[in-house]
Design a protein around this motif. Structure first.
Motif, short mmCIF file in Angstrom:
data_model
loop_
_atom_site.label_atom_id
_atom_site.label_comp_id
_atom_site.label_asym_id
_atom_site.label_seq_id
_atom_site.Cartn_x
_atom_site.Cartn_y
_atom_site.Cartn_z
N GLN A 28 0.86 -1.17 0.00
CA GLN A 28 0.00 0.00 0.00
C GLN A 28 0.91 1.24 0.00
OE1 GLN A 28 -0.67 -2.31 2.92
NE2 GLN A 28 -1.64 -3.50 1.30
N GLY A 29 0.41 2.30 -0.60
CA GLY A 29 1.20 3.53 -0.63
C GLY A 29 0.75 4.44 -1.74
N SER A 30 1.56 5.46 -2.01
CA SER A 30 1.24 6.43 -3.05
C SER A 30 2.53 6.98 -3.63
CB SER A 30 0.38 7.57 -2.48
OG SER A 30 1.06 8.20 -1.40
N TRP A 31 2.39 7.67 -4.75
CA TRP A 31 3.54 8.23 -5.45
C TRP A 31 3.77 9.66 -4.98
CZ3 TRP A 31 6.48 4.88 -7.82
CH2 TRP A 31 5.92 3.70 -8.34
N LYS A 32 5.02 9.97 -4.66
CA LYS A 32 5.40 11.30 -4.17
C LYS A 32 6.59 11.82 -4.99
CE LYS A 32 2.48 11.01 -0.72
NZ LYS A 32 1.26 11.86 -0.63
N THR A 33 6.72 13.15 -4.99
CA THR A 33 7.81 13.74 -5.78
C THR A 33 9.16 13.57 -5.10
OG1 THR A 33 7.31 15.87 -4.75
CG2 THR A 33 6.34 15.44 -6.91
N GLU A 34 9.18 13.42 -3.77
CA GLU A 34 10.43 13.28 -3.04
C GLU A 34 10.53 11.89 -2.43
OE1 GLU A 34 12.87 15.43 -3.01
OE2 GLU A 34 11.71 16.88 -4.20
N PRO A 35 11.70 11.25 -2.50
CA PRO A 35 11.86 9.92 -1.90
C PRO A 35 12.00 10.03 -0.38
CG PRO A 35 13.95 10.65 -2.81
CD PRO A 35 12.93 11.70 -3.19
N VAL A 36 11.59 8.96 0.28
CA VAL A 36 11.84 8.81 1.72
C VAL A 36 12.90 7.72 1.84
CG1 VAL A 36 10.87 8.25 3.97
CG2 VAL A 36 9.49 9.51 2.30
N LEU A 37 14.14 8.14 2.05
CA LEU A 37 15.26 7.20 2.00
C LEU A 37 15.65 6.71 3.38
CD1 LEU A 37 17.59 9.00 -0.59
CD2 LEU A 37 16.07 7.05 -0.99
N LYS A 38 15.99 5.44 3.44
CA LYS A 38 16.58 4.88 4.64
C LYS A 38 18.07 5.24 4.67
CE LYS A 38 13.44 0.93 4.35
NZ LYS A 38 13.33 -0.54 4.18
N LYS A 39 18.68 5.06 5.82
CA LYS A 39 20.09 5.38 5.96
C LYS A 39 20.92 4.54 4.98
CE LYS A 39 23.83 5.58 9.35
NZ LYS A 39 24.22 5.30 10.77
N LEU A 40 21.75 5.20 4.22
CA LEU A 40 22.67 4.58 3.24
C LEU A 40 21.95 3.88 2.10
CD1 LEU A 40 25.45 3.10 5.57
CD2 LEU A 40 25.49 5.24 4.29
N GLN A 41 20.64 4.16 1.92
CA GLN A 41 19.92 3.54 0.81
C GLN A 41 20.43 4.11 -0.51
OE1 GLN A 41 15.65 4.01 0.87
NE2 GLN A 41 15.35 2.22 -0.42
N GLN A 42 20.55 3.23 -1.48
CA GLN A 42 21.02 3.65 -2.79
C GLN A 42 20.02 4.60 -3.44
OE1 GLN A 42 21.27 0.44 -5.56
NE2 GLN A 42 22.56 1.53 -7.02
N GLY A 43 20.53 5.66 -4.04
CA GLY A 43 19.67 6.61 -4.71
C GLY A 43 19.69 6.43 -6.22
N TRP A 44 18.91 7.25 -6.91
CA TRP A 44 18.84 7.24 -8.38
C TRP A 44 19.64 8.44 -8.90
CZ3 TRP A 44 16.16 3.92 -11.72
CH2 TRP A 44 15.34 2.95 -11.10
N THR A 45 20.57 8.17 -9.79
CA THR A 45 21.31 9.23 -10.46
C THR A 45 20.66 9.51 -11.81
OG1 THR A 45 22.81 7.76 -11.64
CG2 THR A 45 23.43 8.37 -9.37
N PRO A 46 20.93 10.66 -12.42
CA PRO A 46 20.41 10.91 -13.78
C PRO A 46 20.81 9.82 -14.77
CG PRO A 46 21.23 12.94 -12.81
CD PRO A 46 21.60 11.85 -11.87
N ALA A 47 22.01 9.26 -14.61
CA ALA A 47 22.44 8.19 -15.52
C ALA A 47 21.60 6.94 -15.29
CB ALA A 47 23.92 7.89 -15.30
N ASP A 48 21.28 6.65 -14.02
CA ASP A 48 20.42 5.49 -13.73
C ASP A 48 19.05 5.65 -14.40
OD1 ASP A 48 22.34 4.30 -12.10
OD2 ASP A 48 21.60 5.34 -10.32
N LEU A 49 18.48 6.83 -14.29
CA LEU A 49 17.17 7.08 -14.90
C LEU A 49 17.22 6.86 -16.40
CD1 LEU A 49 16.10 10.29 -12.94
CD2 LEU A 49 15.33 7.96 -12.56
#
Length: 551
Positions: free
Chosen positions: A452-473
């Motif tokens: 369950q959940g919804s789409w948001k413009t900002e991520p809610v990251l856990k500590k040291l969680q991998q992020g998305w770079t422009p190259a990844d996108l």
């Protein structure tokens, strides 16, 4: 003599025509895969028009090497309607396998000339090839069976119910069917079964697609098809009704039932799946407690009635399909699109039923009736969507999962682009989880994950969680929803869908962390691309390569 010849023609036993296994064994056996093949090959030699059919890029065999065999009988008239008939997906339900062999023989004999002229048929009598050959008299003892052979197994050799596999497509059989839907592109799919449950007074029950999120007008037309077929068969003395069960359900309920309810709305079922492709579908369920020859005969009559209706209404069928496609494209042209995440049963009508209180033998077979009560009950044989959400313009899938996800999406026929082809100017949205449920036991070999959940413009990251770079996108897979199969793409990719790839475990390594997984947490593997204000420029779309053919 002439009457004798006509009688022989009615059974297909004129000189030179092959007999099905039940016919030549006096109903003692049902056919194996090899015997179906021998029968169909003899028909190919006996009369022109029938030929083996193999979809482009489809697997040729099951996991154990059993051949996946289908045949095509092209229509003789101009522009015949394409129809696919599937049998033995549950190989203990053998009636469709035998009935479709008889029907093809009859068509080649010159019977049903309108069908021969106006329909282009592909048939697969033994879809669950491994289950077909695993014959055992101990299987399904509650139904009258061929005494010598018994019937086959419900599931595949890997223990999968192939009628729950349409979305995750784990089995070669399913990937064969998906290839057929792209290659042959039938306007309608018929799937032939036998019931397990309620003791009712119908010779056969049936169902249209009842698919979550499908085009409502097309679903209504699909139901109209079966209502009119039902009335025709009723006039001929064959009572039928929508597939379902009495509520409360039970072998010997203490009180009369209070309602009749159909099955479910998930596209994982073969009868439901085609509706997400804007196509028609028909479920056939012969009545388990009728004799084996009656079940074959009932299935044959029902299939012929459906094919006859389709031949008569082929122009209307094409119009309905085209209109559904146009409505989907038009919805995107107008702006945002909403789709339901769940569905609830809908009261369609009040209908007359016979509630049978059965007499059973020690094996559970119905041998008589204590009583038969005539009831008028509310009939819940449709669904209405609920929990509507706004669909995004498309989804991005982590490139790390591309080797697994890309072939599956392409097997479904979806357009998959490179991430850098996503429409510019739209926000990349992150899934904010508010709840989850991992199934306590495996379903179809998977500990399923409901999110369950919804789409948001900002991520809610856990500590040291991998992020998305422009190259990844830019390297991600981009699946737009503004495409002909966009409905299907939504239910495969939105993580809240209970038939999504996330539900079926394809992202479990990232989404379910357990013992031995003590590294830095990976990122959520699916992103959404914000609401589409306008279609993406055609020049920006760089299609990914086709997957290799799977043998």
């Amino acid at each position: 003599m002439r009457n004798l010849m006509l009688a022989l023609a009615g059974t297909g036993l004129l000189a030179g025509w092959p007999e099905t296994v039940p016919e030549r064994t006096h109903l003692q056996r049902t056919s194996t895969v090899a015997e179906v093949r021998a029968f169909m090959e003899e028909l190919c030699q006996r009369a022109p028009g029938l030929e083996p059919y193999r979809p482009k890029g489809a697997p040729r065999a099951t996991e154990t090497g059993k051949p996946l065999l289908a045949w095509r009988l092209k229509g003789r008239g101009p522009d015949p309607l394409r129809v696919y008939v599937n049998a033995n997906i549950h190989a203990g339900e053998v009636e469709g396998k035998e009935a479709i062999q008889q029907i093809i023989r009859e068509l080649l004999q010159g019977k049903h000339p309108a069908l021969r002229r106006n329909l282009d048929l592909v048939v697969m009598p033994a879809y669950n090839a491994d289950g077909t050959d695993a014959l055992d008299p101990a299987i399904r003892p509650w139904q009258p069976n061929p005494s010598e052979s018994g019937v086959g197994r419900r599931e595949s050799a890997l223990g999968l119910d192939l009628n729950r596999d349409l979305m995750k497509a784990a089995a070669p059989n399913t990937r064969w069917l998906l290839a057929m839907l792209q290659d042959f592109d039938p306007a309608a799919v018929l799937d032939l079964h036998t019931t397990n449950g309620s003791t009712h007074g119908f010779h056969l029950t049936h169902g249209p697609a009842c698919t979550l999120g499908a085009d409502e007008a097309l679903l209504a037309f699909n139901r109209k098809l079966l209502v009119e077929v039902r009335e025709r068969l009723k006039a001929e003395g064959m009572p039928t009704y929508d597939y379902g069960n009495f509520v409360p359900y039970g072998p010997t309920p203490e009180k009369p039932p209070t309602a009749w309810e159909t099955y479910d709305a998930h596209p994982r079922l073969l009868t439901n799946y085609p509706a997400l492709r804007h196509r028609l579908a028909v479920l056939s369920e012969s009545y388990v407690y009728r004799s084996w020859p009656d079940r074959i005969s009932d299935t044959r009559r029902f299939v012929l009635a459906c094919l006859g209706w389709m031949a008569e209404h082929r122009s209307e069928i094409r119009t309905q399909i085209r209109d559904a496609q146009t409505r989907w494209a038009g919805a995107w042209a107008k702006g945002s699109v909403t789709l339901p995440l769940s569905a609830k049963l809908k009261l369609v009508e009040r209908a007359a039923f016979d509630w049978v209180d059965p007499i059973r033998d020690e094996r559970g077979r119905l041998t008589g009736e204590k009583s038969r009560t005539h009831l008028e009950l509310p009939s819940f044989v449709g669904f209405e969507g609920q929990d509507f959400v706004t669909a995004p313009a498309g989804y991005l899938v982590d490139p790390a999962f591309a080797p697994t996800v890309l072939p599956l999406l392409q097997a479904h026929g979806l357009k998959v682009l490179k991430g850098d082809a996503r429409p510019g100017g739209l926000a990349v949205l992150h899934f904010q989880e508010t709840g989850r449920k991992v199934s306590p036991s495996a379903y179809q070999g998977v500990f399923t994950l409901e999110l369950q959940g919804s789409w948001k413009t900002e991520p809610v990251l856990k500590k040291l969680q991998q992020g998305w770079t422009p190259a990844d996108l830019d390297r991600a897979l981009y699946i737009p929803l503004d495409q002909p199969l966009g409905r299907l793409a939504f239910y495969l990719l939105d993580p809240r869908s209970t038939d999504s790839l996330a539900y079926w475990g394809l992202f479990h390594s990232a989404l379910i962390r357990g013992n031995g997984m003590w590294g830095e947490p990976p990122r959520f593997p699916i992103l959404a691309v914000g609401l589409a204000a306008s279609p993406a420029p055609a020049s920006a779309a760089t299609q990914l390569p086709e997957p290799r053919t799977q043998e």
